[in-house]
Design an enzyme around this catalytic site. Structure first.
Site, PDB file in Angstrom:
ATOM      1  CG  ASP A 131     -22.917  25.162   6.914  1.00 35.75           C
ATOM      2  OD1 ASP A 131     -22.429  26.219   7.556  1.00 35.75           O
ATOM      3  OD2 ASP A 131     -22.714  24.070   7.359  1.00 35.75           O
ATOM      4  CG  HIS A 150     -19.239  18.551   8.622  1.00 34.20           C
ATOM      5  ND1 HIS A 150     -20.160  19.418   9.579  1.00 34.20           N
ATOM      6  CD2 HIS A 150     -18.339  19.640   8.313  1.00 34.20           C
ATOM      7  CE1 HIS A 150     -19.694  20.582   9.775  1.00 34.20           C
ATOM      8  NE2 HIS A 150     -18.741  20.902   8.764  1.00 34.20           N
ATOM      9  CG  ASP A 151     -16.408  19.991  11.319  1.00 36.65           C
ATOM     10  OD1 ASP A 151     -15.984  19.706  10.385  1.00 36.65           O
ATOM     11  OD2 ASP A 151     -16.609  21.045  11.963  1.00 36.65           O
ATOM     12  CD  GLU A 181     -18.346  25.237  13.794  1.00 38.14           C
ATOM     13  OE1 GLU A 181     -17.613  24.204  13.788  1.00 38.14           O
ATOM     14  OE2 GLU A 181     -17.975  26.107  12.932  1.00 38.14           O
ATOM     15  CG  ASP A 183     -18.209  27.369   9.302  1.00 46.94           C
ATOM     16  OD1 ASP A 183     -18.241  26.348   9.389  1.00 46.94           O
ATOM     17  OD2 ASP A 183     -17.024  27.910   8.677  1.00 46.94           O
TER      18      ASP A 183
HETATM   19  C1  GLC Z   1     -16.337  24.869  10.688  1.00 50.09           C
HETATM   20  C2  GLC Z   1     -16.767  23.711   9.862  1.00 50.09           C
HETATM   21  C3  GLC Z   1     -15.628  23.043   9.396  1.00 50.09           C
HETATM   22  C4  GLC Z   1     -14.737  23.814   8.570  1.00 50.09           C
HETATM   23  C5  GLC Z   1     -14.297  25.139   9.254  1.00 50.09           C
HETATM   24  C6  GLC Z   1     -13.894  26.180   8.596  1.00 50.09           C
HETATM   25  O1  GLC Z   1     -15.614  24.368  11.695  1.00 50.09           O
HETATM   26  O2  GLC Z   1     -17.888  22.990  10.449  1.00 50.09           O
HETATM   27  O3  GLC Z   1     -15.869  21.869   8.660  1.00 50.09           O
HETATM   28  O4  GLC Z   1     -13.399  23.426   8.110  1.00 50.09           O
HETATM   29  O5  GLC Z   1     -15.601  25.724  10.155  1.00 50.09           O
HETATM   30  O6  GLC Z   1     -14.872  26.790   7.808  1.00 50.09           O
END
Ligand code: GLC
Ligand code: CA
Length: 554
Positions: free
Chosen positions: A98, A331-332, A255, A200
């Protein structure tokens, strides 16, 4: 080596903190992942995406990185990662790391140096702005974790930008040195055997250099918005592709929070050489009230028609133009049986029904730890939640702006908060579910005595075994990789049904996403089709019981 190995692969996400603790400090670790490689191999997954394990103050569970080249001691050390990679590769499991490239931790030396002066090597590594003439913030941008996206630094007498916590300053991607250090880190891990990257919030890296105020329809002090798809985003991602992904054959999945399917084409169209796949958020918004001032905390029951419309639109728009990343959990996100299914009376059925729908689609399915045994939301009290996003939004929405009551916020938290997926993995019925012999860093879901890996494997309704079959199908059947997708019954409020066709072959994927019995007349067309997988023992051709799901083959 098969360059496009990820096209018939299933990728498993590990949230290391909550996976397995081997040294009894209450925190999952790299050795814990290594210990479970046989388990993961048995499930059949092809690669692991491991959430951040670099040195970090853990303000946002590792999404705040202080040193990109060092494994945080809480997880082990660099050697442990090398060992894990070796052991995984021996079992033909690839490792995806990641990469948080939009921001660092405020404890990164880059940021500490940047704070020191306006004219050192790191001064322009972050986004610094002078206060307005009255001393106020540069604009009305809000942070995803509540309050302003700008924090004042006494030493530089300037504000720095942070889309997330103030301990997560955003990097300045306009600065070519920043881009190069990130690429360098990625090549460093490639040299250690890493096979790919989950990027990310990668669509946030380019900022509008005019820094305009966000539109403010609700008259708020700070407004969260317009954080994605900035003017130079494609240029930066393409550069990353040329510097890292392409020359080193690394898989990439980005993402992409605000992307619509037409934006996705620009990010994943192979000729453009940007990313292999992106995680869209669009289909995950089907249980929130659109345009509500409380954003994702304004929940509503899942809108199945909208879910179908959104997923079908992504299937169709990317067809021939790029590859989908498929997920319901990470995880979100909350646990699907609790969020969209029925975790009380139909936990097995709803977990497997949503899995059937997802794994039948074209794209690469991602499975989040615990999803493969149908883990559920814990229904904590407010004091039990740990997540910075939840706590900061509670302060903002319940305390300061008072746009939502505490009771409604708690209701939403139990449905959709990120902590729902972060409770420790439930391995067995022993104390702390076999996750740790120490004091767990985060409360376990109290249902672990009944819901855990070992019980699931011994049950005649095993979610794990169902996933195992779905994954096996993905490996064996090209129709899942290449077959054309067509949605049937788009307006039906409960039934999700679609076909996949390849040459003369046709498959039908169908699920009843409700807890009521449904009659599905169109199924009579497929009376001579063979059932490949189903989550009920016997079937009645046209009748689908609560959360009943099947895949049929011509
Ligand atoms: C992404 C991650 C999340 C994090 C955010 C800031 O959305 O998946 O868990 O809080 O980025 O890095
Ligand atoms: Ca540990």
């Amino acid at each position: 080596m098969n360059e496009e190995w990820w096209k018939n692969a299933v990728i498993y996400q590990v949230y290391p903190k909550s996976f397995l603790d081997t040294n009894n400090d209450g925190i999952g670790d790299l050795k814990g992942i290594d210990t479970k490689l046989n388990y993961l191999k048995e499930l059949g997954v092809d690669a692991l995406w491991i959430s951040p394990i670099y040195l970090s103050p853990q303000i946002d569970n590792g999404y705040d990185i202080a040193d990109y080249r060092k494994i945080d001691p809480m997880f082990g050390n660099n050697k442990d990662l090398e060992q894990l990679i070796k052991d995984a590769h021996r079992k033909n499991i690839r490792i995806i790391m990641d990469m948080v490239a939009n921001h660092t931790s405020d404890k990164s030396v880059w940021f500490e140096e940047s704070c020191k002066s306006k004219n050192n090597y790191f001064s322009d590594f972050y986004i610094w702005k002078d206060p307005k003439s009255d001393g106020s913030k540069p604009n009305n941008w809000g942070s995803n974790f509540g309050g302003s996206a700008w924090t004042y630094d006494d030493n530089r007498k300037q504000y720095y930008l942070h889309y997330y916590g103030k301990q997560q300053p955003d990097l300045n991607w306009e600065n070519p040195k920043v881009r190069q250090v990130i690429y360098d880190v990625m090549r460093y891990w490639k040299a250690h055997g890493v096979d790919g990257w989950r990027m990310d919030v990668i669509t946030s890296i380019s900022k509008n250099q005019e820094f305009p105020n966000n539109p403010n329809p609700h008259q708020l002090k700070y407004v969260v918005g317009n954080q994605n798809n900035g003017p130079r985003m494609h240029e930066f991602i393409h550069e990353m592709n040329q510097e890292v992904f392409k020359p080193f054959s690394m898989m990439s999945v980005g993402e992409a929070p605000d992307s619509k399917s037409k934006d996705a084409r620009l990010l994943v169209e192979p000729d453009r050489e940007e990313l292999n796949m992106i995680f869209t958020f669009e289909h995950m918004h089907v249980d929130r009230k659109p345009g509500d001032v409380n954003g994702r905390w304004a929940i509503q029951p899942v809108d199945v028609v909208q879910l179908k419309r959104t997923l079908a639109n992504w299937q169709n728009t990317l067809d021939g133009h790029g590859w989908n990343a498929l997920y319901f959990e990470n995880h979100d996100r909350a646990r699907t049986p609790s969020r969209w299914g029925n975790d009380k009376n139909y936990r097995y059925e709803s977990a497997t029904a949503f899995a059937t729908i997802l794994h039948g689609l074209k794209g690469t399915p991602f499975v989040y730890q615990g999803e493969e045994i149908g883990m559920t939301n814990p229904e904590f009290e407010l004091k039990d939640y740990e997540d910075i996003e939840l706590r900061t939004n509670y302060d903002k929405l319940v305390r300061k702006e008072k746009t939502i009551s505490e009771a409604d916020f708690l209701k939403a938290a139990r449905k959709i908060s990120r902590d729902n997926a972060r409770t420790p993995m439930q391995w067995d019925s022993s104390e702390n579910a076999g996750f740790t012999k120490g004091d767990p860093w985060f409360k376990l879901n109290p249902n672990y005595k009944n819901l855990n890996v070992s019980r699931d494997l011994n049950s005649d309704k095993s979610v794990f075994k169902y996933y195992q079959k779905l994954i096996e199908l993905r490996h064996k059947e090209n129709i899942l990789k290449d077959g054309k997708f067509k949605l049937l019954l788009p307006d039906d409020k409960s039934i999700f049904i679609y076909t996949r066709t390849l040459g003369a072959d046709e498959w039908v994927v169908v699920a009843n996403l409700s807890d009521k019995l449904q009659q599905v007349d169109v199924l009579s067309k497929y009376s001579d089709y063979k059932t490949i997988i189903s989550n009920y023992e016997s079937e009645k051709l046209k009748i689908l019981r609560p959360y009943e799901a099947r895949i049929l083959k011509k």
